[in-house]
Write an enzyme that holds these catalytic residues in place. Structure first.
Site: not given
Ligand SMILES: Cc1ncc(COP(=O)(O)O)c(C=O)c1O
Length: 392
Positions: A69-70, A150, A178, A198, A200, A236, A323
Site C-alpha cells: 500500500g505504501t 485504519n 483497509q 495491500s 497482508h 523482477t 511511537c
Molecule cells: C490505510 C493504510 N494505508 C496504507 C498502509 C500501508 O500498507 P503496506 O503495509 O502494504 O505498505 C496501511 C497499513 O497499515 C494502511 O492501513
C-alpha cells in the site's frame, strides 16, 4: 492468544500459502524469460492480475503489482503531481502516514505551497463542504482520500469526494488498503484515477500490493529499469507474492458476505465492553465503519498501561498512539476528530477478522474489564475515575 489486531496485519490463509509454495520451490523461472519455464511464471502473474482486477471491478491491464500500500500511494500521488507541478495535493487530516507524509514532505518543499489537509467531523468523516471549496479554488491538481480509516474504521464518502474532484478535473486517488476485501469496492462505479491496496490486510502475504491505474490516465513511474509491469513498475516480479495476492483477492471476493457476521461480533464486543464500566466510548461511533474495527476510548485509563496488561493476558491490539523517535505521540487521527491528546492516549484499537470467535471475544471482554478496573482508582465518592498511571 486472542488476536484483535487485524488492521495491522492478518493471518495468511492456508490456501494462499499453498498456492505460493510452488513459486518458491520448483517454479522459479523469471517471468521475463522467453522459454517455457519463465512463461509459466508470467502466466501465473497474469492469472493473479485478473483476480485482483475482479475484486475491485477493474480491467486486468489497470493493475500494477507493487510492494504494498505504501508504495502504491507514493507512486500514484507523486506521478499525478508531476503532471501539475504548479498545483498542490489535497488530502485529509486522517490519512495513513503513507499519504500524510507525502503531504508533509511537499509542505517542506519551497517550490510547492499550501498542502491542503481537509478537516473531518467529530465522527471522523471527512467534511465535504470544505473538500468542495478547496477543489473549487483551483489550487489542487491531485486529491487523495482514505477509503476506510485504519485506526477508527470510519468509511469516507468516497463516491461524493471523487465526483467533486471529477467536476473540477482533479486527479483522484484513494488509499483503499483497509477497505479492499472487507467491504465492496468497485472502481467501475466511481470516477477514480488510482487506488492502493495491500495483500497482508486480507489474508495475503506481506510485501505485496497493487496499484489500480485508470487506463485512460497518464502515469509517470517512480521505479524505472527493466520495464516490467508494462513500464509502470520495473524490477523482477515477486511471483510468489503476486500469486498469493491473487488467491487472497479471489477468496476475499467470495467472502464479502461474511462482513455481516464479523460486524455482529464487533458490535457484541463493543457493546459489552462499553457496558462493562463507566466512561468507555467508541471513537467514530456516529459514522459508517468497517465491519471489523472498534476503536475504544477508556476515560481515565492510560492506553499504554492497558496494552501492557492486555498483552500479558494474551490479547493483541493496537494503541491510539504511535511511537516515533523515542516518544509516544497521541494518535493524530483521534486528535483530527477534535478530541484531546489525553483521549487519544486513552484509546485502543481492536480489529477482528474471519478467524475471530465468539469465545475469543467473550474472553477478551472479561480480560479488558479486569485490566480497566485494575488501572482505575475509584475515588471514595465513586463518581470520578482517574488513571493510576498519569501523564502530565
Ligand atoms: C490505510 C493504510 N494505508 C496504507 C498502509 C500501508 O500498507 P503496506 O503495509 O502494504 O505498505 C496501511 C497499513 O497499515 C494502511 O492501513
Amino acid at each position: 492468544m486472542i488476536y484483535l489486531d487485524n488492521n495491522a496485519t492478518t493471518r495468511v490463509d492456508p490456501a494462499v500459502r499453498d498456492a505460493m509454495l510452488p513459486w518458491l520451490d520448483d517454479h522459479y523461472g523469471n517471468p521475463s524469460a522467453g522459454y517455457r519455464f519463465g512463461k509459466e511464471s508470467r502466466k501465473a502473474i497474469e492469472a493473479a492480475r485478473e483476480k485482483v482486477a475482479a475484486l475491485i471491478g477493474a480491467h486486468p491491464e489497470e493493475i500494477v503489482f507493487t510492494s504494498g500500500g505504501t508504495e502504491s500511494s507514493n507512486a500514484a500521488i507523486r506521478s499525478a503531481l508531476s503532471y501539475t507541478p504548479e498545483k498542490s495535493l489535497l488530502t485529509t487530516a486522517v490519512e495513513h502516514s503513507a499519504v500524510f507524509e507525502i503531504a508533509e514532505s511537499l509542505d517542506e518543499d519551497p517550490t510547492v505551497s499550501d498542502q491542503g489537509l481537509n478537516p473531518v467531523q467529530s465522527s471522523g468523516i471527512p467534511c465535504l463542504v470544505e473538500w468542495k471549496e478547496a477543489l473549487a479554488s483551483e489550487k489542487y491538481g491531485v486529491a487523495s482520500i482514505i477509503w476506510a480509516n485504519n485506526e477508527t474504521g470510519v468509511i469516507s464518502p468516497i463516491a461524493e469526494a471523487a465526483e467533486i474532484a471529477a467536476e473540477h478535473k482533479v486527479y483522484f486517488h484513494t488509499d483503499a488498503v483497509q477497505a479492499v476485501g472487507k467491504i465492496p469496492v468497485d472502481v467501475g462505479n466511481i470516477p477514480i484515477h488510482a487506488l492502493s491496496l495491500s495483500a497482508h490486510k486480507m489474508h495475503g502475504p506481506k510485501g505485496i500490493g497493487a496499484l489500480y491505474l485508470d487506463r485512460h490516465s497518464r502515469f509517470h513511474p517512480s521505479v524505472i529499469g527493466g520495464g516490467q509491469e508494462n513500464n509502470r513498475r520495473s524490477g523482477t516480479e515477486n511471483v510468489p507474492g503476486i500469486v498469493g495476492l491473487g488467491v487472497a483477492a479471489e477468496l476475499a471476493a467470495s467472502r464479502l458476505e461474511e462482513a455481516a457476521k464479523i460486524s455482529s461480533l464487533r458490535d457484541r464486543f463493543e457493546t459489552r465492553v462499553i457496558d462493562s464500566a463507566e466512561g468507555i466510548e467508541a471513537n467514530g461511533a456516529g459514522a459508517e465503519r468497517l465491519p471489523n474495527t472498534s476503536n475504544l476510548y477508556f476515560s481515565g485509563v492510560d492506553g499504554e498501561g492497558l496494552l501492557i496488561l492486555l498483552d500479558e493476558a494474551g490479547v493483541c491490539c493496537s494503541p491510539g498512539s504511535a511511537c516515533s523517535t523515542g516518544s509516544v505521540q497521541p494518535s493524530r487521527i483521534i486528535r483530527a476528530m477534535g478530541h484531546s491528546s489525553s483521549r487519544a492516549r486513552s484509546s485502543v484499537r481492536f480489529s477482528l477478522s474471519r478467524h475471530t470467535t465468539e469465545e475469543g471475544i467473550d474472553e477478551a471482554i472479561a480480560i479488558i474489564k479486569k485490566a480497566v478496573s485494575k488501572l482505575r482508582v475509584v475515588l471514595p465518592s465513586g463518581s470520578r475515575v482517574i488513571s493510576s498511571t498519569r501523564r502530565n
